[in-house]
Design a protein around this motif. Structure first.
Motif, PDB file in Angstrom:
ATOM      1  N   THR A 427      45.215  12.934 -11.495  1.00 52.36           N
ATOM      2  CA  THR A 427      44.852  14.193 -12.137  1.00 52.36           C
ATOM      3  C   THR A 427      43.377  14.476 -11.868  1.00 52.36           C
ATOM      4  N   GLY A 428      42.934  15.619 -12.345  1.00 48.60           N
ATOM      5  CA  GLY A 428      41.526  15.964 -12.186  1.00 48.60           C
ATOM      6  C   GLY A 428      40.614  14.978 -12.869  1.00 48.60           C
ATOM      7  N   ASP A 462      48.553  26.491  -9.274  1.00 46.59           N
ATOM      8  CA  ASP A 462      47.521  26.845 -10.253  1.00 46.59           C
ATOM      9  C   ASP A 462      47.929  26.445 -11.666  1.00 46.59           C
ATOM     10  N   LYS A 465      47.563  22.765 -12.117  1.00 42.48           N
ATOM     11  CA  LYS A 465      46.155  22.393 -12.187  1.00 42.48           C
ATOM     12  C   LYS A 465      45.609  22.618 -13.594  1.00 42.48           C
ATOM     13  N   LYS A 466      46.152  23.625 -14.298  1.00 42.18           N
ATOM     14  CA  LYS A 466      45.699  23.905 -15.659  1.00 42.18           C
ATOM     15  C   LYS A 466      45.994  22.753 -16.618  1.00 42.18           C
ATOM     16  N   THR A 470      46.690  17.919 -10.078  1.00 34.29           N
ATOM     17  CA  THR A 470      46.249  18.508  -8.820  1.00 34.29           C
ATOM     18  C   THR A 470      47.246  18.156  -7.724  1.00 34.29           C
TER      19      THR A 470
END
Length: 499
Positions: A427-428, A462, A465-466, A470
């Motif tokens: 993940t981010g 998108d 990603k929220k 990713t």
């Protein structure tokens, strides 16, 4: 460049796998049912192998002192080595002395007991009694209907030829041109007979059989009394591709039908069978027997046990151990016994090694995937076989063989052991997340999307990603297709689109 012929000596290092190692790997890879079959086959081939006569599932009513303990067998059997390079005098003397350590629980004969012979006969009888009769095939079903029809002999013969080309696994379609079923010098009359025969076959059950393409298959299933018959016939005859691509406005312009009518006709078409012959294909459902059982203890920790109660406990025959030291034994008989003792001991050791390795591997998997067992599929963790190999201290191929074709009974149901190994990404925030978790989130986003304007694959990237996932667009496209989810254009509900 000079070429010459000659002999030279070179030293090469070649890795060879000992037969004992090969057998251990083979035994490790076997699921419990296959292991039972392997043991039975080995016992038929090796008279030195004996098994406990008691039912391992029945309550143990015998005196515990009469059954040799597992520890005793490990000490007396595991160290036994028989080969042709050493006389192994000490081993054979110890083998003879095992009479004092192991009570006389076996027959002093290599012949099967009456009970064992009766059990084998009962198993064969049950196998024959439970064998399913061969189901009626598509071709037999069609030929039976054809035999009851009063038609011309030439038409009937041609119809039988057409039926012989139909394959239930292919849906029952006629993939061969009619001309290919006729002689090369066929006449127009022969072709007319073939067409008549095809019409006869297409009139049989199941409806839609012997169609030459999807369009013809669906049209054969339409009857004039169904609602929206004319609309469905038009759509099937001229607009199948547009329907598949969900091009509703294009169909509306070409036919003059309203969007609502087109969608209603399409929904009715979904009740038709595009592969009528599939009803005669038998789906094989394998019998699943778990090798590993996972249960929680009083502290909430998951513990694994092997479900191998039906795997017989093996011993080396007392009769042959005694016979080995009998002065009347011939050299040939001694060599035979030595060879069979070697094979028997290898099998016993391999089964014990399988039990130990499978238990360790399963326990390591369960400890890594405890959240999955507690919370469900969305909590599964990324896991590679190399991680379990490092944790257990074995080679990764050993882990692969240990989990191959094995099943685990868990609080979440019976699952294949390979189910616990999944890839993942980060993940981010740098946290590992399994692909299964991403797929579940992807399904959730599509279920909740606005069907008048569905998410494109870029939109899904998108949205993921929220929530901290990713993922590349090509990855989203790949998993969307593997999950059987249509593209955004195909998911659009045109009746919700504002005009």
């Amino acid at each position: 460049m000079r070429m010459s012929m000659g002999l030279d000596a070179r030293q090469l290092q070649v890795q060879k796998i000992a037969p004992r190692m090969i057998q251990s790997m083979e035994i490790l890879q076997l699921p419990v049912l296959a292991l039972q079959e392997r043991i039975e086959r080995e016992m038929n081939e090796n008279p030195l192998l004996e098994q406990s006569e008691t039912d391992p599932l029945a309550p143990d009513e015998s005196d515990e002192s009469e059954v040799p303990s597992k520890d005793t067998r490990a000490e007396t059997e595991k160290e036994l080595v028989v080969d042709n390079d050493h006389d192994n005098k000490d081993d054979f003397e110890r083998l003879l002395n095992m009479d004092s350590e192991l009570p006389n629980t076996f027959d002093d004969s290599f012949r099967r007991s009456a009970n064992r012979m009766q059990e084998e006969a009962d198993r064969r009888h049950d196998l024959m009694a439970n064998t399913e009769t061969r189901p009626e095939s598509l071709n037999d079903y069609l030929l039976h209907q054809l035999s009851e029809m009063d038609i011309d002999d030439r038409v009937e013969a041609m119809a039988e030829r057409i039926i012989s080309t139909l394959d239930a696994r292919d849906g029952g379609y006629l993939r061969m041109p009619l001309g290919d079923l006729l002689p090369s010098n066929h006449s127009k009359e022969d072709l007319e007979i073939a067409k008549e025969a095809l019409a006869v076959v297409q009139s049989l059950e199941p409806v839609g059989i012997a169609a030459r393409d999807l369009r013809e298959c669906l049209l054969l299933q339409l009857t004039g009394d169904v609602p929206l018959y004319d609309e469905m016939k038009t759509l099937i005859s001229h607009h199948l591709q547009d329907l598949a691509e969900n091009r509703m406005p294009a169909i509306q312009r070409k036919t003059g039908f309203s969007i609502e009518t087109i969608q209603a006709a399409r929904d009715a078409m979904h009740k038709l069978n595009p592969k009528p012959g599939n009803a005669f294909t038998k789906t094989y459902v394998p019998t699943v027997t778990p090798d590993v059982i996972v249960e929680q203890d009083e502290n909430g920790k998951y513990k694994v046990t092997l479900d191998d109660d039906r795997v017989p406990r093996l011993y080396i025959s007392e009769y042959y151990r005694t016979r080995l030291q009998d002065p009347t034994s011939t050299d040939e008989e001694r060599e035979f016994i030595k060879k069979k003792i070697n094979g028997a001991q290898w099998l016993i050791d391999s089964i014990e090694q399988r039990r130990s390795t499978l238990t360790k591997v399963a326990q390591a998997i369960v400890e890594h995937q405890a959240r999955f067992l507690d919370e469900g599929p969305e909590a599964i963790e990324p896991l590679k076989m190399q991680q379990i190999a490092d944790r257990v201290g074995v080679h990764v191929t050993t882990v692969s063989r240990a989990v191959d074709d094995k099943w685990m009974q868990t609080p979440r149901g019976i699952l294949p052991m390979k189910r616990f190994f999944v890839g993942g990404t980060q993940t981010g925030d740098g946290e590992d997340v399994a692909w299964d978790t991403i797929r579940l989130k992807l399904q959730e986003l599509i279920d909740k999307e606005d069907k008048s304007s569905p998410h494109s694959d870029e939109d899904l990237v998108d949205e993921l990603k929220k929530v901290g996932m990713t993922v590349a667009r090509r990855t989203v496209t790949k998993y969307r297709k593997k999950m059987g989810i249509p593209s955004s254009r195909q998911r659009r509900d045109w009746s919700l689109v504002k005009k």
